[in-house]
Motif scaffolding. Structure first.
Motif, PDB file in Angstrom:
ATOM      1  N   ILE A 188      22.811 -40.604   8.539  1.00  0.00           N
ATOM      2  CA  ILE A 188      22.462 -39.255   8.975  1.00  0.00           C
ATOM      3  C   ILE A 188      21.622 -38.591   7.890  1.00  0.00           C
ATOM      4  N   LEU A 189      20.463 -38.088   8.250  1.00  0.00           N
ATOM      5  CA  LEU A 189      19.618 -37.338   7.330  1.00  0.00           C
ATOM      6  C   LEU A 189      19.786 -35.842   7.583  1.00  0.00           C
ATOM      7  N   GLY A 190      19.886 -35.070   6.504  1.00  0.00           N
ATOM      8  CA  GLY A 190      20.000 -33.616   6.632  1.00  0.00           C
ATOM      9  C   GLY A 190      21.393 -33.074   6.423  1.00  0.00           C
ATOM     10  N   LEU A 191      22.310 -33.886   5.907  1.00  0.00           N
ATOM     11  CA  LEU A 191      23.675 -33.403   5.695  1.00  0.00           C
ATOM     12  C   LEU A 191      23.710 -32.326   4.614  1.00  0.00           C
ATOM     13  N   PRO A 192      24.572 -31.318   4.758  1.00  0.00           N
ATOM     14  CA  PRO A 192      24.636 -30.210   3.797  1.00  0.00           C
ATOM     15  C   PRO A 192      24.883 -30.710   2.373  1.00  0.00           C
ATOM     16  N   GLY A 193      24.175 -30.098   1.418  1.00  0.00           N
ATOM     17  CA  GLY A 193      24.384 -30.426   0.021  1.00  0.00           C
ATOM     18  C   GLY A 193      23.525 -31.549  -0.505  1.00  0.00           C
ATOM     19  N   GLU A 194      22.752 -32.209   0.369  1.00  0.00           N
ATOM     20  CA  GLU A 194      21.895 -33.297  -0.075  1.00  0.00           C
ATOM     21  C   GLU A 194      20.459 -32.803  -0.221  1.00  0.00           C
ATOM     22  N   SER A 195      19.873 -33.008  -1.396  1.00  0.00           N
ATOM     23  CA  SER A 195      18.498 -32.600  -1.628  1.00  0.00           C
ATOM     24  C   SER A 195      17.543 -33.553  -0.923  1.00  0.00           C
ATOM     25  N   TYR A 196      16.287 -33.135  -0.850  1.00  0.00           N
ATOM     26  CA  TYR A 196      15.263 -34.009  -0.273  1.00  0.00           C
ATOM     27  C   TYR A 196      15.224 -35.334  -1.025  1.00  0.00           C
ATOM     28  N   GLN A 197      15.251 -35.261  -2.362  1.00  0.00           N
ATOM     29  CA  GLN A 197      15.209 -36.468  -3.183  1.00  0.00           C
ATOM     30  C   GLN A 197      16.385 -37.384  -2.882  1.00  0.00           C
ATOM     31  N   GLU A 198      17.570 -36.814  -2.769  1.00  0.00           N
ATOM     32  CA  GLU A 198      18.761 -37.626  -2.505  1.00  0.00           C
ATOM     33  C   GLU A 198      18.674 -38.301  -1.139  1.00  0.00           C
ATOM     34  N   GLN A 199      18.131 -37.605  -0.161  1.00  0.00           N
ATOM     35  CA  GLN A 199      18.002 -38.207   1.164  1.00  0.00           C
ATOM     36  C   GLN A 199      17.021 -39.375   1.148  1.00  0.00           C
ATOM     37  N   VAL A 200      15.901 -39.197   0.452  1.00  0.00           N
ATOM     38  CA  VAL A 200      14.929 -40.287   0.350  1.00  0.00           C
ATOM     39  C   VAL A 200      15.527 -41.464  -0.419  1.00  0.00           C
ATOM     40  N   ASP A 201      16.319 -41.171  -1.439  1.00  0.00           N
ATOM     41  CA  ASP A 201      16.912 -42.237  -2.256  1.00  0.00           C
ATOM     42  C   ASP A 201      17.911 -43.084  -1.483  1.00  0.00           C
ATOM     43  N   HIS A 202      18.407 -42.577  -0.357  1.00  0.00           N
ATOM     44  CA  HIS A 202      19.286 -43.408   0.478  1.00  0.00           C
ATOM     45  C   HIS A 202      18.593 -44.714   0.861  1.00  0.00           C
ATOM     46  N   ALA A 203      17.281 -44.681   1.001  1.00  0.00           N
ATOM     47  CA  ALA A 203      16.539 -45.871   1.439  1.00  0.00           C
ATOM     48  C   ALA A 203      16.754 -47.038   0.487  1.00  0.00           C
ATOM     49  N   GLN A 204      16.733 -46.759  -0.813  1.00  0.00           N
ATOM     50  CA  GLN A 204      16.923 -47.830  -1.783  1.00  0.00           C
ATOM     51  C   GLN A 204      18.348 -48.376  -1.720  1.00  0.00           C
ATOM     52  N   LYS A 205      19.319 -47.479  -1.612  1.00  0.00           N
ATOM     53  CA  LYS A 205      20.718 -47.916  -1.565  1.00  0.00           C
ATOM     54  C   LYS A 205      21.000 -48.713  -0.298  1.00  0.00           C
ATOM     55  N   ILE A 206      20.432 -48.272   0.818  1.00  0.00           N
ATOM     56  CA  ILE A 206      20.588 -49.022   2.065  1.00  0.00           C
ATOM     57  C   ILE A 206      19.935 -50.397   1.932  1.00  0.00           C
ATOM     58  N   SER A 207      18.771 -50.450   1.322  1.00  0.00           N
ATOM     59  CA  SER A 207      18.063 -51.728   1.170  1.00  0.00           C
ATOM     60  C   SER A 207      18.890 -52.723   0.378  1.00  0.00           C
ATOM     61  N   PHE A 208      19.597 -52.256  -0.654  1.00  0.00           N
ATOM     62  CA  PHE A 208      20.434 -53.144  -1.455  1.00  0.00           C
ATOM     63  C   PHE A 208      21.575 -53.737  -0.624  1.00  0.00           C
ATOM     64  N   LEU A 209      21.987 -53.038   0.447  1.00  0.00           N
ATOM     65  CA  LEU A 209      23.046 -53.553   1.318  1.00  0.00           C
ATOM     66  C   LEU A 209      22.554 -54.693   2.214  1.00  0.00           C
ATOM     67  N   LYS A 210      21.245 -54.791   2.388  1.00  0.00           N
ATOM     68  CA  LYS A 210      20.594 -55.828   3.179  1.00  0.00           C
ATOM     69  C   LYS A 210      21.068 -55.868   4.633  1.00  0.00           C
ATOM     70  N   PRO A 211      21.033 -54.732   5.319  1.00  0.00           N
ATOM     71  CA  PRO A 211      21.343 -54.770   6.756  1.00  0.00           C
ATOM     72  C   PRO A 211      20.201 -55.423   7.515  1.00  0.00           C
ATOM     73  N   HIS A 212      20.509 -55.927   8.688  1.00  0.00           N
ATOM     74  CA  HIS A 212      19.475 -56.477   9.562  1.00  0.00           C
ATOM     75  C   HIS A 212      18.677 -55.353  10.202  1.00  0.00           C
ATOM     76  N   SER A 213      19.340 -54.227  10.479  1.00  0.00           N
ATOM     77  CA  SER A 213      18.680 -53.108  11.155  1.00  0.00           C
ATOM     78  C   SER A 213      19.289 -51.793  10.696  1.00  0.00           C
ATOM     79  N   ILE A 214      18.598 -50.697  11.047  1.00  0.00           N
ATOM     80  CA  ILE A 214      19.100 -49.370  10.698  1.00  0.00           C
ATOM     81  C   ILE A 214      18.785 -48.391  11.818  1.00  0.00           C
ATOM     82  N   LYS A 215      19.706 -47.457  12.030  1.00  0.00           N
ATOM     83  CA  LYS A 215      19.497 -46.313  12.908  1.00  0.00           C
ATOM     84  C   LYS A 215      19.549 -45.056  12.047  1.00  0.00           C
ATOM     85  N   LEU A 216      18.504 -44.242  12.131  1.00  0.00           N
ATOM     86  CA  LEU A 216      18.496 -42.936  11.489  1.00  0.00           C
ATOM     87  C   LEU A 216      18.818 -41.865  12.522  1.00  0.00           C
ATOM     88  N   HIS A 217      19.682 -40.944  12.154  1.00  0.00           N
ATOM     89  CA  HIS A 217      19.980 -39.780  12.988  1.00  0.00           C
ATOM     90  C   HIS A 217      19.724 -38.531  12.166  1.00  0.00           C
TER      91      HIS A 217
END
Length: 331
Positions: A188-217
């Protein structure tokens, strides 16, 4: 590798169609399962309004086969020839009796035209025995687990009453990967308390998990949820992006996401009468994706542009206020 079929991102739908060599339709089913938060008296996750947005044919009062057969009739107009994936969507299907879920999966696969199983779940409801059983099932049919991560920040998971930390996410992915299971991620993007930078940084952390796919909400505040009460009493905690700003956020996210991760969707689509904020005029995911595709191609943006060998090549940036952004070009 840039993206699948030279598109600006690796599209899950295109991959799925190539994998099955025909159109594939998801059919949601409802097993009547609950979730650990509710059953353990912790209350729902803050964004949850206590309902599960499922098609009318989904009712836990019907058995799985009946739900699927009604789903087949519901979607038969879309194509004369298509395959189906049964999506165990309502709440947390892996929470509860493991054997019942496995029996339901077996029954689903007996329906003609059903080619596989999708299971929506949480990282804290995946026992070793269940993962072992699902790994065996995946050897004879298409199977994917869609794991709700929602945020990579412990502070957010705590404030949203998620009931687990990010370490639980990492452990769940490691355990499932070790069994060769295909995994999806929800964020989920846009959760309270998360800065723009922190939301973008989720991409790197998700990538390290190596999922096959992703859904953004994108975050939606729904009537009846704990977030709705917080929104009413402390609206200053919420900083909703405009649709235009959200488009830029998605682009910055995608450019830092590993290029091989398939992207399934970008928007949440809750019933309009339930949405307290933000109000984006009922835009649908397909319309947002069409506009995003055109914009990214025109501006030479693509998934993974700033991702290389597990490292982000440059720091995320805030929206450039000097860039000419005309909302009239949207949709």
């Amino acid at each position: 590798m840039k993206t699948l079929n030279t598109q600006p991102w690796a599209e899950y739908g295109l991959w799925l169609r190539s994998f099955f060599a025909k159109r594939v339709q998801k059919i949601s089913v409802n097993t009547g399962s609950s979730c650990p938060n509710r059953q353990n008296g912790l209350g729902a996750c803050a964004w949850c309004d206590g309902t599960s947005f499922l098609p009318a044919y989904c009712s836990s009062n019907k058995d799985i086969v009946q739900q699927i057969e009604e789903g087949l009739k519901f979607f038969e107009h879309k194509s004369a020839e298509q395959d189906y994936l049964v999506y165990f969507q309502g709440y947390t299907s892996t929470w509860g009796d493991q054997q019942t879920l496995l029996v339901d999966c077996q029954q689903a696969l007996t329906v003609p035209g059903v080619r596989g199983i999708l299971i929506s779940t949480r990282p804290d409801t995946l026992s070793d025995s269940l993962l072992d059983a699902l790994a065996l099932l995946s050897q004879r049919t298409f199977l994917a687990l869609e794991i709700g991560i929602e945020s990579c920040l412990n502070k957010t998971l705590l404030s949203m009453n998620r009931g687990h930390n990010f370490a639980a996410v990492e452990q769940a992915f490691d355990r499932a990967h070790s069994r060769g299971l295909r995994l999806g991620a929800h964020l989920i993007l846009g959760l309270p308390g998360e800065s723009y930078q922190e939301q973008v940084d989720h991409a790197q952390k998700i990538s390290f998990l190596k999922p096959h796919s992703i859904k953004l909400h994108h975050l939606q505040v729904l009537a009846g949820s704990a977030l709705a009460k917080r929104f009413a009493t402390s609206p200053e905690q919420f900083q909703f992006a405009s649709l235009l700003e959200y488009r830029q956020l998605v682009i910055d996210f995608l450019e830092r996401l590993a290029p091989e991760i398939l992207v399934e969707r970008f928007l949440n689509e809750s019933p309009p009468q339930r949405i307290l904020a933000p109000h984006w005029g009922g835009v649908k995911n397909y319309a947002f994706a069409d506009d995003l595709r055109k914009y990214m191609i025109a501006n030479k943006n693509y998934q993974g542009r700033l991702w290389s060998q597990g490292k982000v090549l440059s720091q995320s940036r805030q929206i450039d206020e000097s860039r000419e952004l005309d909302e009239r070009t949207l949709f």
